[in-house]
Design an enzyme around this catalytic site. Sequence first.
Site, PDB file in Angstrom:
ATOM      1  N   TRP A 174       0.679  -1.065   0.018  1.00 35.68           N
ATOM      2  CA  TRP A 174       0.046  -0.040  -0.004  1.00 35.68           C
ATOM      3  C   TRP A 174       0.789   1.170  -0.099  1.00 35.68           C
ATOM      4  O   TRP A 174       0.276   2.296  -0.336  1.00 35.68           O
ATOM      5  CB  TRP A 174      -0.814  -0.118   1.088  1.00 35.68           C
ATOM      6  CG  TRP A 174      -0.070  -0.280   2.471  1.00 35.68           C
ATOM      7  CD1 TRP A 174      -0.132  -1.548   3.066  1.00 35.68           C
ATOM      8  CD2 TRP A 174       0.578   0.503   3.314  1.00 35.68           C
ATOM      9  NE1 TRP A 174       0.588  -1.685   4.365  1.00 35.68           N
ATOM     10  CE2 TRP A 174       1.223  -0.161   4.362  1.00 35.68           C
ATOM     11  CE3 TRP A 174       0.884   1.707   3.232  1.00 35.68           C
ATOM     12  CZ2 TRP A 174       1.791   0.335   5.480  1.00 35.68           C
ATOM     13  CZ3 TRP A 174       1.701   2.308   4.151  1.00 35.68           C
ATOM     14  CH2 TRP A 174       2.127   1.674   5.259  1.00 35.68           C
ATOM     15  N   GLU A 271      11.020  -8.246  -2.349  1.00 34.25           N
ATOM     16  CA  GLU A 271      11.838  -7.045  -1.519  1.00 34.25           C
ATOM     17  C   GLU A 271      10.927  -6.945  -0.402  1.00 34.25           C
ATOM     18  O   GLU A 271       9.673  -6.560  -0.280  1.00 34.25           O
ATOM     19  CB  GLU A 271      11.478  -5.544  -2.604  1.00 34.25           C
ATOM     20  CG  GLU A 271      12.330  -4.620  -1.738  1.00 34.25           C
ATOM     21  CD  GLU A 271      12.240  -3.152  -2.628  1.00 34.25           C
ATOM     22  OE1 GLU A 271      11.423  -2.538  -1.998  1.00 34.25           O
ATOM     23  OE2 GLU A 271      12.757  -3.151  -3.612  1.00 34.25           O
ATOM     24  N   CYS A 305      10.461   1.420   2.056  1.00 33.13           N
ATOM     25  CA  CYS A 305      11.206   0.286   2.669  1.00 33.13           C
ATOM     26  C   CYS A 305      12.630   0.718   2.462  1.00 33.13           C
ATOM     27  O   CYS A 305      13.468   0.099   3.221  1.00 33.13           O
ATOM     28  CB  CYS A 305      11.000  -0.896   1.709  1.00 33.13           C
ATOM     29  SG  CYS A 305      11.112  -0.368  -0.118  1.00 33.13           S
TER      30      CYS A 305
END
Length: 543
Positions: A174, A271, A305
């Site tokens: 998201w 990932e 991330c």
Amino acid sequence: MVHDPGHAQLHDPETDPLATYVLEPDDVRTLLARVVSSPGAAHHTSYAPFTGAPIASVPLSTPADVERAAAAARAAQRRWATTPVRTRTAVLRRLHDLLLERQSDVLDLIQLETGKSRVSAFEEIGDIALVARHYAARAGRYLASRREPGLLPGLSSVRVHRRPLGVVGIIAPWNFPLTLTLGDVLPALVAGNAVILRPDPQTALTALWAAELLEDAGLPDGLLQVVVNDGRVLAPMLVDQVDHLSFTGSTAAGRVVAEQAGQALVPVTLELGGKNPLYVAPDVDVEVAARGAVRACFTGAGQICVSIERLYVHEDVAEEFLAAFVRHTRALRLGSGLDYRSDMGSLTSAAQLAKVVEHVEDAIGHGATVLTGAVHRSDLGPYFYEPTVLSDVPTEARVAHEETFGPVVVVHRVASDDEAVAAMNEGEFSLNASIWTRDARRGARLAARVRSGQVNVNEGYLASWAAVGAPQGGSGTAGMGARHGREGLAETTRLQTVAVQHGAHGVLGLPPVGLERLFALGTESWPRVFTQVLRVSKALRLP
């Protein structure tokens, strides 16, 4: 299909900065109609992080829907695989232009669904434009067949081809609903595959808008199928239906996906999480490094991330740097406007807010010092949280070793480059790292010692990410495989070697030559002859 007291206007025009944003019910219904779902399907309601108001009721896909999507994708892919690469790249070039023309619409959607600031949302526009342009220009080269020398020069020819795998499954998160959907969809498509895309239910509208944009850019029907449900529900279904699976998410979820894919012998690209470090060397321009570190830590409210959560500062500049870093952090403008006046937006969900609060309170309970932040800004919206800088955090605090995925950074002082590198290499998350120094050679030497998928010198994360010709990926528990560049495209292809022996049947009445002639010498003679061939080949330095 939407919360629609009139015109799906979610806000009070007198008090709410988002009052000008209107979701037309017909437009939303058109987008949601792209989800592969069945009549009477269960629905998921998404909510606007800025306000807590409902956005849309998204139909959820079932196992039967995934099967239907896979069947349609395979039928379309058989035609697409025979389409010239130049035709596929033309779709990417048109998408590039349409995205820039229509960016205002999708910027609104990204902000509405994620709660990020507009400047953070624009990073997604820039990223997809770069990715589309890169593969439009280079896919032909990346996919081109190559020649390799045969066993007997002149008598055998060998070519290595890249073939599409077939159907690629993509499970997207998201936090980057445009980048982490189209960014993986485009290379898969240009390689000749069809795609089944699973966006997160919270950000489904942005992904569906992207699917509509691809159709407007000329992508043939059926090649992109969109299914929606919780990733834990759909992952095993997709593994059974696809030829490759790309997953972006937490390390814990990635382990489960990898295990499921391994059982089915389906290759995966993962990932995963990142507890990413940044080192400030003693020779920096403190103001430049502080501004860069603030961007690296708090862009997207830290829900990236590759954002920085661990900050190591050389003791020679620690006082001066931390003063500047805290000052620039406090100067960040928090807000929910659909414009460029805010530097940082909201967290996306109650779950994200709860994790941030838990990590900060746990750290304080263990004796950490709050240099700034640690405040839930409910006056701005339900999930706003001030950018937070912590020091004196003991190793037993959760924030010291768990990924927070929010606007929280822990600072440490170090006495040397060696101590900094050792600290950066601690832990299992090795996705991104950053080093700040005036000496570029020093930065490159230190980067070579850091265990991380990518290292940015004098930047936080954007320099390596925006170099779309270079692979992006993690090491260790931060992931496997890569996106971007030649390597990202290769993830969705298989290699095929075709070796052709010439003269095996003879020509113009002459006897066969090549390997057949060699084998005709008999089982005692041909090994002796071939031994001489090997010696001559080495003497001639043949490959």
